[in-house]
Design an enzyme around this catalytic site. Structure first.
Site, PDB file in Angstrom:
ATOM      1  N   ASP A 161       3.980   9.276  -1.388  1.00 11.75           N
ATOM      2  CA  ASP A 161       3.299   8.413  -1.477  1.00 11.75           C
ATOM      3  C   ASP A 161       2.416   6.889  -2.263  1.00 11.75           C
ATOM      4  O   ASP A 161       2.960   7.891  -3.302  1.00 11.75           O
ATOM      5  CB  ASP A 161       1.614   9.597  -0.988  1.00 11.75           C
ATOM      6  CG  ASP A 161       0.912   9.491   0.384  1.00 11.75           C
ATOM      7  OD1 ASP A 161       0.985   8.233   0.456  1.00 11.75           O
ATOM      8  OD2 ASP A 161      -0.485  10.602   1.148  1.00 11.75           O
ATOM      9  N   HIS A 180       0.675  -1.312  -0.402  1.00 10.99           N
ATOM     10  CA  HIS A 180       0.464  -0.158  -0.011  1.00 10.99           C
ATOM     11  C   HIS A 180       0.813   0.947  -0.086  1.00 10.99           C
ATOM     12  O   HIS A 180       0.191   2.343  -0.044  1.00 10.99           O
ATOM     13  CB  HIS A 180      -0.830   0.150   1.297  1.00 10.99           C
ATOM     14  CG  HIS A 180      -2.299  -0.552   1.170  1.00 10.99           C
ATOM     15  ND1 HIS A 180      -3.454  -0.860   0.578  1.00 10.99           N
ATOM     16  CD2 HIS A 180      -1.817  -2.003   0.606  1.00 10.99           C
ATOM     17  CE1 HIS A 180      -3.927  -1.519   0.258  1.00 10.99           C
ATOM     18  NE2 HIS A 180      -3.064  -2.736   1.049  1.00 10.99           N
TER      19      HIS A 180
END
Length: 461
Positions: A365, A157
């Site tokens: 991110d 993730h």
């Protein structure tokens, strides 16, 4: 479809919508297959034995929830020490914040072995296993060592850094070799996939043996990008609920004379919050027409406050906000409204909808779903503008946003000014394109695509 077994560091009850889109998407498949969700219970047993932990099994409808307790020593080594003290900073390109000398690798592996032992007792021969995130990279290798022959997929993730950064991790060969115990490895972006390809070819002399397939260590793994999305329809329904509508009306009334900008982040050094605040100061300096006109609402949810790096960034952020408010604010206008707390998810759509600009400017991110939630929450006839870091995974999909380099303070301030002045027709065109894409590649597409690919790897095998 085979029974799905989901394994993550923490698990959420799929019956609770507040758990978010991931729990809902996985929950649908888990319910349909009578599946199992396995993870840490969140409970730390102070006097427990390392490598041991009680397993609590319960039912949430047709879904089995299996929650494992950890002793304090295991939690400190596996979670705080290695996962968040080494892997999190390195995978976010912050070698300067990694604690390589801490010696927590043994605890990280010990807890993954514990997960494997407890999980093996619950498995059926035909189960499809989907393991999530950096906490559990070696779990498939531990399962294989115990004789598990099931199809196993893994999804990362967070970002995967380039080869040179990965190679700075002591025992990086062991860590990356563990990925070859999986049948399928999923990444957020094509850039992450490219970093994986470069690493395994340079460090492990891996061969490409098919479409997105790599062979090394006498194993073959398929690797692909599966950008995660949100449940657009569900988030828009949330925006029609009472709490979101109240938040929208209250915010619009309170700031009726202001143009609102919004930032919603965890308080984390990867989010680039000080850089964002400096860019807002630059906006006020270079474009004085925004004084008494623009207000930044910055939500920074508490995160790992017992870690020095997080305490440092909190102090820096509070100092920056206070300085700007002191230099530019007066009795009628405060440039920045800073909130160091969590805003209830049910109120977020209303907050997003009341704002003219969203600032999503992380330094790095994996994806960043705030960017997608902001787009989903907008009024299609008068939408706000998304200012998005090129270093967020979402930037690969969301080209119609105003993409910025968060390290470039002046350039980011220019982009914010562009967003505030953007004509309605341009805003509508950009928003329509962004909304169409996040609808097409939503969280259900992500879940379905990954599991279909994992199932296909089963049939090919």
């Amino acid at each position: 479809m085979s029974r799905l077994v989901v394994v993550s560091n923490r698990l959420a009850d799929p019956r609770k919508p507040a758990a978010g889109g991931l729990a809902v998407a996985l929950g649908e498949t888990l319910k349909r297959t009578g599946g199992v969700w396995f993870g840490w219970s969140g409970k730390v047993v102070e006097d427990g034995t390392p490598g041991e932990g009680a397993l609590h099994v319960s039912q949430a409808g047709s879904v089995t929830l299996a929650e494992l307790d950890l002793c304090a020593e295991d939690h400190d080594a596996y979670y705080r020490g290695y996962a968040n003290g080494v892997l999190w900073p390195v995978f976010h390109y912050r070698l300067d914040l990694a604690h390589f000398e801490s010696g927590h690798l043994g605890g990280y592996r010990r807890v993954n072995q514990l997960f494997a032992r407890k999980l093996m007792a619950l498995l059926k021969p035909d189960d499809l296993i989907w393991i999530h995130d950096y906490h559990l990279i070696p779990l498939a290798a531990e399962l294989r060592a115990m004789g598990c022959g099931n199809r196993i997929g893994f999804f990362l993730h967070i970002p995967l850094p380039p080869q040179q950064i990965l190679a700075a991790i002591p025992s990086h060969e062991w860590l990356m070799r563990a990925l070859f115990a999986y049948d399928l490895v999923g990444f957020q972006t094509e850039a992450d996939l490219l970093h994986f390809s470069h690493y395994v070819k340079a460090e492990a002399t891996a061969e490409t043996v098919g479409v997105s397939q790599f062979r090394a260590f006498n194993s073959t793994v398929q690797a692909k990008a599966f950008p995660i999305g949100i449940d657009v329809e569900d988030f828009q329904r949330l925006g029609c609920a009472r709490e979101a509508r109240e938040t929208f009306e209250t915010t619009r009334k309170e700031y009726s004379r202001r143009r609102l900008l919004i930032g919603v982040d965890r308080l984390d050094y990867s989010k680039g919050l000080p850089h964002r605040i400096r860019a807002f100061r630059e906006l006020l300096q270079q474009y004085p027409e925004n004084r008494h006109s623009a207000t930044l609402l910055q939500v920074a949810s508490p995160s790992r406050e017992d870690v020095d790096a997080y305490a440092d960034i909190q102090r820096e952020l509070e100092s920056l906000c206070g300085s700007i408010n002191g230099d530019y604010g007066d009795f009628e206008w405060m440039p920045i409204r800073y909130m160091h707390r969590t805003v209830a998810r049910k109120r977020l759509p209303g907050l997003y909808r009341a704002c003219a600009v969203a600032l999503v400017t992380p330094l790095r991110d994996g994806m960043n779903l705030v960017a997608k939630e902001f787009v989903a929450a907008q009024d299609e006839e008068d939408p706000g503008v998304l200012v998005l870091s090129r270093f967020a995974g979402a930037a690969e999909q969301m080209k119609e946003a105003l993409l910025v380099n968060p390290y470039d303070t002046h350039g980011t301030a220019q982009a914010i000014q562009h967003a505030l002045q953007m004509p309605l027709e341009e805003r509508k065109e950009r928003h329509a394109a962004l909304l169409a894409r996040i609808r097409e590649f939503d969280v259900h597409w992500w879940c379905r695509s990954f599991l279909q690919t994992l199932e296909q790897s089963r049939s090919e095998a």
